[in-house]
Design a protein around this motif. Structure first.
Motif, short mmCIF file in Angstrom:
data_model
loop_
_atom_site.label_atom_id
_atom_site.label_comp_id
_atom_site.label_asym_id
_atom_site.label_seq_id
_atom_site.Cartn_x
_atom_site.Cartn_y
_atom_site.Cartn_z
N ASP A 170 2.52 -9.25 41.13
CA ASP A 170 1.73 -9.39 39.92
C ASP A 170 1.11 -8.04 39.59
N GLY A 171 0.80 -7.88 38.35
CA GLY A 171 0.17 -6.63 37.96
C GLY A 171 1.12 -5.76 37.19
N ALA A 172 1.12 -4.49 37.54
CA ALA A 172 1.88 -3.52 36.75
C ALA A 172 3.38 -3.66 36.95
N ALA A 173 4.11 -3.41 35.87
CA ALA A 173 5.56 -3.35 35.94
C ALA A 173 5.96 -2.05 36.63
N VAL A 174 7.17 -2.02 37.18
CA VAL A 174 7.68 -0.81 37.81
C VAL A 174 9.04 -0.44 37.21
N TYR A 175 9.31 0.85 37.26
CA TYR A 175 10.49 1.39 36.60
C TYR A 175 11.26 2.29 37.55
N GLU A 176 12.57 2.39 37.32
CA GLU A 176 13.38 3.30 38.13
C GLU A 176 14.57 3.78 37.34
N ASP A 206 1.59 -24.04 49.00
CA ASP A 206 3.01 -24.37 48.74
C ASP A 206 3.23 -25.68 48.01
N ILE A 207 2.37 -25.93 47.06
CA ILE A 207 2.56 -27.10 46.20
C ILE A 207 3.32 -26.70 44.94
N ILE A 208 3.12 -25.47 44.53
CA ILE A 208 3.82 -24.98 43.34
C ILE A 208 4.47 -23.62 43.60
N HIS A 209 5.47 -23.34 42.79
CA HIS A 209 6.13 -22.04 42.73
C HIS A 209 5.56 -21.26 41.56
N LYS A 210 5.46 -19.97 41.74
CA LYS A 210 5.05 -19.12 40.63
C LYS A 210 6.10 -18.03 40.45
N THR A 211 6.46 -17.76 39.22
CA THR A 211 7.37 -16.64 38.96
C THR A 211 7.12 -16.14 37.56
N SER A 212 7.86 -15.12 37.14
CA SER A 212 7.71 -14.68 35.75
C SER A 212 9.10 -14.51 35.14
N ILE A 213 9.39 -15.33 34.16
CA ILE A 213 10.70 -15.33 33.54
C ILE A 213 10.89 -14.04 32.73
N LYS A 214 9.95 -13.78 31.87
CA LYS A 214 9.98 -12.55 31.11
C LYS A 214 8.60 -11.90 31.20
N ASP A 215 8.45 -10.76 30.55
CA ASP A 215 7.14 -10.13 30.53
C ASP A 215 6.14 -11.10 29.92
N GLY A 216 4.91 -10.91 30.26
CA GLY A 216 3.89 -11.77 29.69
C GLY A 216 3.38 -12.74 30.71
N ALA A 217 3.24 -13.98 30.30
CA ALA A 217 2.59 -14.96 31.16
C ALA A 217 3.45 -15.38 32.34
N ALA A 218 2.80 -15.63 33.44
CA ALA A 218 3.48 -16.20 34.61
C ALA A 218 3.78 -17.66 34.34
N VAL A 219 4.76 -18.19 35.07
CA VAL A 219 5.09 -19.61 34.94
C VAL A 219 5.06 -20.28 36.30
#
Lengths: 145, 145
Positions: free
Chosen positions: B78-84, A69-82
DNA sequence: ATGCATGCAAAGCATTTGCAATCAA
DNA sequence: TTGATTGCAAATGCTTTGCATGCAT
């Protein structure tokens, strides 16, 4: 707020060693405070501080830092995590600039008011995500000019 | 609610042709109503309906269907995207089972009450994400047994 | 007839992993 | 000293793409 020292202590408490690579990664994250950044950006910044750092090492450490819990991870758009350093212990959400990754903290969490209306659902709640996306003023200026 | 016919019409309106592969993919999405599913799961279901379908074709069509607002895309983990398939036109959010992808619609949107408190921020809002995660009762039963 | 759609195989990208060497404790 | 950590290179997994062929309109 948060200090490098407190992070290093937390690492020690969890039986992680303090390597120069690890320190450099933490410094890089400090430099990016208030922005969600990709692993690549962190890697580049880390290289500026301790050039003998490998990309795998960055990924491995980001995983560790997320776990404790030192950092947050998320994904803004497809592609790389931030990723972003957690500067505020209390539960919160983010508004994120989808152009540059800049973030501001939102203290409000919609979950509390929600809980009642979910009771009738077929679910046991385990987590939630609430993120606002937008353009920060700096990025908007760039658009105009 | 929504019908295959209305989707096919929307495709035509947007100058997309009605190939058997495309139809099979839409059928597959219908079969998965109420669940977020991966491209692979859609691919497999599609193959059951029209075996001469390629994985690339599935991806290409999912992209198109997302663009014309026939399906939602997100990433649970993380991993595969999902659709609905989008069955409800009105704005809503989801509670999602992180084990099986089952979803239920949440009509409540936290954004309205929020807008005021964001006005002072350095951002122009463009979008938002609000998702609840949990385990559905079916998956919970499996855990126990 | 026309050009959108498909199949195929190869490439792309972010991320992970195995293994031997290295280093913090 | 010893196990955690790293570097390297290869592998992985999901997704995208180029190109020639095929098919809906």
């Amino acid at each position: 707020m948060i200090s490098k020292e407190s992070i290093e202590e937390k690492l020690k408490d969890n039986n992680y060693k303090l390597t120069p690579q690890r320190k450099a990664i933490i410094e890089a994250l400090f430099d990016c405070k208030g922005h969600f950044v990709t692993a690549e950006e962190i890697f580049i910044k880390t290289m500026g501080k301790y050039p003998q750092t490998n990309f795998s090492t960055v990924y491995r450490n980001l995983e560790i830092l997320e776990e404790i819990d030192i950092i947050h991870k998320t994904s803004i758009k497809d592609g790389a995590a931030v990723y972003e350093l957690i500067c505020d212990d209390s539960h919160h959400h983010h508004i994120i600039c989808s152009k540059c990754g800049k973030t501001e903290i939102i203290k409000f969490c919609p979950l509390e008011q929600m809980k009642i209306s979910i009771e009738d659902k077929d679910f046991t709640l385990t987590g939630h995500k609430f993120e606002l996306y937008g353009h920060c003023n700096k990025c908007k200026e760039k658009e105009t000019s």
